[in-house]
Enzyme design. Structure first.
Site, short mmCIF file in Angstrom:
data_model
loop_
_atom_site.label_atom_id
_atom_site.label_comp_id
_atom_site.label_asym_id
_atom_site.label_seq_id
_atom_site.Cartn_x
_atom_site.Cartn_y
_atom_site.Cartn_z
N ASP A 9 0.86 -1.18 0.00
CA ASP A 9 0.00 0.00 0.00
C ASP A 9 0.90 1.24 0.00
O ASP A 9 1.75 1.39 0.88
CB ASP A 9 -0.89 -0.02 1.24
CG ASP A 9 -2.06 0.95 1.14
OD1 ASP A 9 -2.08 1.75 0.19
OD2 ASP A 9 -2.94 0.90 2.00
N ASP A 104 -2.46 2.81 -6.29
CA ASP A 104 -1.63 2.85 -5.09
C ASP A 104 -1.67 1.56 -4.27
O ASP A 104 -1.36 1.57 -3.08
CB ASP A 104 -2.03 4.03 -4.20
CG ASP A 104 -3.47 3.94 -3.70
OD1 ASP A 104 -4.20 3.04 -4.17
OD2 ASP A 104 -3.86 4.78 -2.87
N GLU A 105 -2.01 0.46 -4.91
CA GLU A 105 -2.18 -0.78 -4.14
C GLU A 105 -1.93 -1.99 -5.04
O GLU A 105 -2.37 -2.02 -6.18
CB GLU A 105 -3.60 -0.82 -3.59
CG GLU A 105 -3.98 -2.04 -2.81
CD GLU A 105 -5.43 -2.00 -2.39
OE1 GLU A 105 -5.81 -2.88 -1.58
OE2 GLU A 105 -6.20 -1.13 -2.86
#
Length: 395
Positions: A9, A104-105
């Site tokens: 993350d 973002d992950e």
């Protein structure tokens, strides 16, 4: 061989990129999203802003009320996607089995890589150091034998966190967490827990499957039964990762406001189109995913005759699917958008009704992303302006 799943993350990603690009923003409450006085929501905020109670998907008017001295910045999706692409490439050097969930992950299956990277803590430390060295940004990592527990673990010690759950320790790990850390159980579910006198994960896990089904419905009962024990809850559908891309947002508070949902969908459409172009792919199929407060998960898809050329086209398809899937009567815990049946190549392709016009729209959209990537400005959509500003823009 025990599976080793890493959930990566990127910490407060949009805000962190802004602080990296402008060191003068370090330590300041940075809120990325709509501008104060306009419609729209917060996309991401820095940890300094979170101290004021600000969170993603919050109406920007509320964020401004809580932190009028914050630095409010527009979304630069082109820039964020560029940094994300670099980070995903670096993560891919650790394992070829990478599933990007959003800008973002990502999940990495690190099973069997111990001879290359060592035990999980060493591999995670190497990842964090590599990302920091190459991009200046921090990441948090959770490690477990399944995706669900890994995702929860990555969020426990942010920013720059690392939590490793050893194989066989998933249930004990879950039972040691506060009930509020049960990912996927939103505000309304937490209220129901309190009404029932369920105050801990240990209490929840002690309830049988059938009893949970009677209290929360079949879907909700099954989810809570498996999740409270640290088991795989089936986070992914049947679509192979190589044939689709998706992005989703889980809300800190369940949403029933249509305008806020639309604002989030628009951001997801921007993200997906940039990723689509940067990978040299194209798609005709849009997929909408909703998880309601009662744990019911809905999925709707549409297939167009022509390839999707712009984020606005994907957004319009998403709104049509939202109309078909959701009547506004139930709060939404998660919303996701995907592009499926990916094909290699770009451009309008054969069989298009208006290929020349589509190509012009595609070039215009790419120009917008390039402007944002270079930090030269932002093209603000009319739907995100307030009524007075829309009137001025026409005069």
């Amino acid at each position: 061989m025990e599976r080793r799943i890493f959930h990566v993350d990127l910490d407060a990603f949009f805000a962190s990129v802004e602080q990296h690009d402008d060191p003068g923003l370090a330590g300041k409450p940075v809120i990325v999203g709509a501008a104060p006085g306009h419609r729209g929501v917060v996309s991401t905020c820095s940890y300094e802003a979170r101290a004021f109670g600000i969170h993603s998907a919050m109406p920007v008017s509320e964020a401004f009320r809580r932190c009028p001295g914050g630095v409010f910045l527009p979304v630069r999706m082109g820039r964020y996607a560029e940094v994300s692409e670099r980070i995903m490439s670096l993560l891919g050097s650790f394992s070829p089995d990478l599933r990007q969930m959003s800008v973002d992950e990502a999940f990495l299956d690190m099973t069997g890589t111990e001879k290359l990277w060592g035990p999980a803590p060493e591999a995670a430390a190497a990842m964090k150091a590599k990302i920091r060295e190459e991009t200046g940004l921090g990441i948090s990592i959770g490690v477990a034998s399944n995706h669900y527990v890994a995702k929860i673990a990555s969020g426990l010690r942010k920013p720059d966190g690392l939590v490793v759950v050893e194989p066989g320790g998933e249930e004990a790990f879950m039972l040691g967490l506060p009930l509020g850390k049960l990912w996927g159980a939103g505000e309304k579910t937490q209220e129901r827990f309190r009404e029932l006198g369920i105050l801990s994960l240990a209490q929840l896990a002690a309830i049988g499957r059938e009893a949970l089904r009677s209290l929360f419905g079949r879907a909700g009962g099954d989810f809570l039964y498996e999740a409270s024990r640290g088991r795989d809850v089936g986070m992914f559908g049947g679509e192979p990762a190589s044939r689709s891309m998706s992005a989703e947002t889980t809300f800190e508070r369940d949403l029933s406001d249509r305008e806020s949902l639309e604002s989030v969908l628009l951001g997801l459409a921007d993200e997906l189109l940039y990723r689509l172009w940067s990978e040299g792919s194209r798609s005709r199929t849009v997929v909408l995913k909703l998880r309601l407060h009662d744990f019911t998960t809905l999925s709707r898809r549409s297939k167009r005759r022509s390839f999707i050329q712009t984020a606005d086209e994907a957004f319009r398809e998403a709104l049509d699917l939202l109309d078909k899937a959701w009547d506004g009567s139930q709060a939404v815990r998660l919303i996701g958008l995907g592009l499926a049946d990916l094909e290699s190549g770009s451009g309008s392709g054969q069989g298009e009704l208006f290929p020349e016009g589509d190509e012009k729209r595609r070039r215009a959209q790419e120009a917008v992303f390039e402007i944002e990537r270079k930090g030269l400005g932002q093209v603000r959509r009319a739907r995100l302006m307030d009524k007075d500003e829309r009137g001025r823009s026409r005069s």
